[in-house]
Design a protein around this motif. Structure first.
Motif, PDB file in Angstrom:
ATOM      1  N   ARG A   9      47.251  13.932  49.120  1.00  0.00           N
ATOM      2  CA  ARG A   9      47.346  14.689  50.367  1.00  0.00           C
ATOM      3  C   ARG A   9      48.493  14.173  51.235  1.00  0.00           C
ATOM      4  N   ARG A  10      48.648  12.855  51.273  1.00  0.00           N
ATOM      5  CA  ARG A  10      49.752  12.272  52.045  1.00  0.00           C
ATOM      6  C   ARG A  10      51.098  12.694  51.466  1.00  0.00           C
ATOM      7  N   LEU A  24      47.079  22.112  51.164  1.00  0.00           N
ATOM      8  CA  LEU A  24      46.039  21.299  51.796  1.00  0.00           C
ATOM      9  C   LEU A  24      44.648  21.881  51.535  1.00  0.00           C
ATOM     10  N   ARG A  84      43.376  11.314  48.563  1.00  0.00           N
ATOM     11  CA  ARG A  84      44.030  11.056  49.860  1.00  0.00           C
ATOM     12  C   ARG A  84      45.506  10.758  49.684  1.00  0.00           C
ATOM     13  N   GLU A 101      52.367  24.668  53.092  1.00  0.00           N
ATOM     14  CA  GLU A 101      51.615  23.421  53.210  1.00  0.00           C
ATOM     15  C   GLU A 101      50.125  23.685  53.355  1.00  0.00           C
ATOM     16  N   SER A 140      43.752  20.675  48.224  1.00  0.00           N
ATOM     17  CA  SER A 140      43.359  19.268  48.310  1.00  0.00           C
ATOM     18  C   SER A 140      41.924  19.139  48.811  1.00  0.00           C
ATOM     19  N   ASP A 141      41.559  19.979  49.777  1.00  0.00           N
ATOM     20  CA  ASP A 141      40.180  19.955  50.288  1.00  0.00           C
ATOM     21  C   ASP A 141      39.172  20.290  49.188  1.00  0.00           C
ATOM     22  N   ILE A 160      51.684  15.541  49.998  1.00  0.00           N
ATOM     23  CA  ILE A 160      51.897  16.917  50.433  1.00  0.00           C
ATOM     24  C   ILE A 160      52.510  16.936  51.818  1.00  0.00           C
TER      25      ILE A 160
END
Length: 249
Positions: free
Chosen positions: A237-238, A110, A234, A106, A113-114, A240
């Motif tokens: 990301r949710r 993430l 976003r 994870e 994603s950043d 993930i």
């Protein structure tokens, strides 16, 4: 022949075709997986050539490729060592592919994603300033195509990728175009964890969120395009976090 991207490779399970690419891929995965950990000295040429069934010439060329990616460094009288991870070129599509091949967690997704959050909203803002009408029309067609209720997880992931790469192109910034492999890796990671196609009602939401980006670009609203792209990231990301939770953390 066009090289397959990360998403296509993940979906097809396509293997390397040449002796050189086979050695690069297998050694790359062995390093990324920790079979050869950071700081370790790789076996000698004779042993590795026998392991992969290739000539020493092919092996040396493969080593040059891995060194160019930052994974290894040759040391006189010591041997070839695996470099610290902060020296690996994580913008490299092959290295990202190998991470997914051996398994990512994870945190890795993430981090991706950043990075998307650092590039893509600005690319959308640039597209609002720079995109041609033809490019805007193409982005809208791609966004609308994402709403096809017959999408499989694979076809939706590819449609998603085509849209985001089109935005990067429409930014008319050549540096933006070079981060396509990062975007592809991030979308591939979300695809692996969770796809909106599991709930058909969400496919329309995906398309609508992407059409909103194009609408803001068409209005030449740079801040609006930036916010619309941030919203899409976003949501990813949710997914993930939700996918990780569904798999027990």
């Amino acid at each position: 022949m066009r090289k397959k991207g990360l998403l296509e490779t993940m979906m097809s399970g396509a293997a390397a075709h040449t002796s050189h690419s086979q050695v690069v891929t297998e050694l790359g995965k062995a390093i990324v997986s920790g079979e050869f950990p950071v700081g370790a000295t790789l076996p000698g040429d004779v042993e590795l050539a026998a392991r992969f069934g290739v000539s020493r010439t092919v092996l040396r060329e493969a080593m040059k490729t891995l060194a160019a990616k930052g994974l290894i460094v040759p040391r006189a009288r010591i041997g070839t060592r695996v470099t610290p991870k902060d020296q690996w070129n994580l913008f490299d599509g092959d290295i990202l592919t190998w991470h997914f091949a051996v398994g990512v967690d994870e945190d890795f997704l993430l981090h991706l994603s950043d990075i998307r959050g650092g590039f893509e909203p600005h690319a959308a803002a640039l597209a609002a300033r720079q995109a041609s009408e033809a490019e805007i029309n193409q982005m809208m067609r791609l966004a609308v195509a994402m709403g096809d209720p017959d999408h499989t997880p694979e076809t939706l992931a590819l449609a998603d990728l085509r849209f985001h790469l089109a935005v990067m192109e429409a930014s008319h910034n050549p540096f933006m175009r070079t981060v396509g492999s990062l975007i592809e890796a991030a979308l591939a990671g979300v695809f692996k964890l969770s796809s909106p196609t599991a709930d058909r009602s969400k496919i329309g939401d995906v398309a609508a969120n992407h059409m909103r980006i194009v609408e803001e670009i068409r209005r030449r609203d740079e801040d609006g395009a930036r916010r619309a792209m941030e919203n899409v990231i976003r949501v990813g990301r949710r997914r993930i976090l939700s996918g990780a939770d569904d798999r027990g953390g």
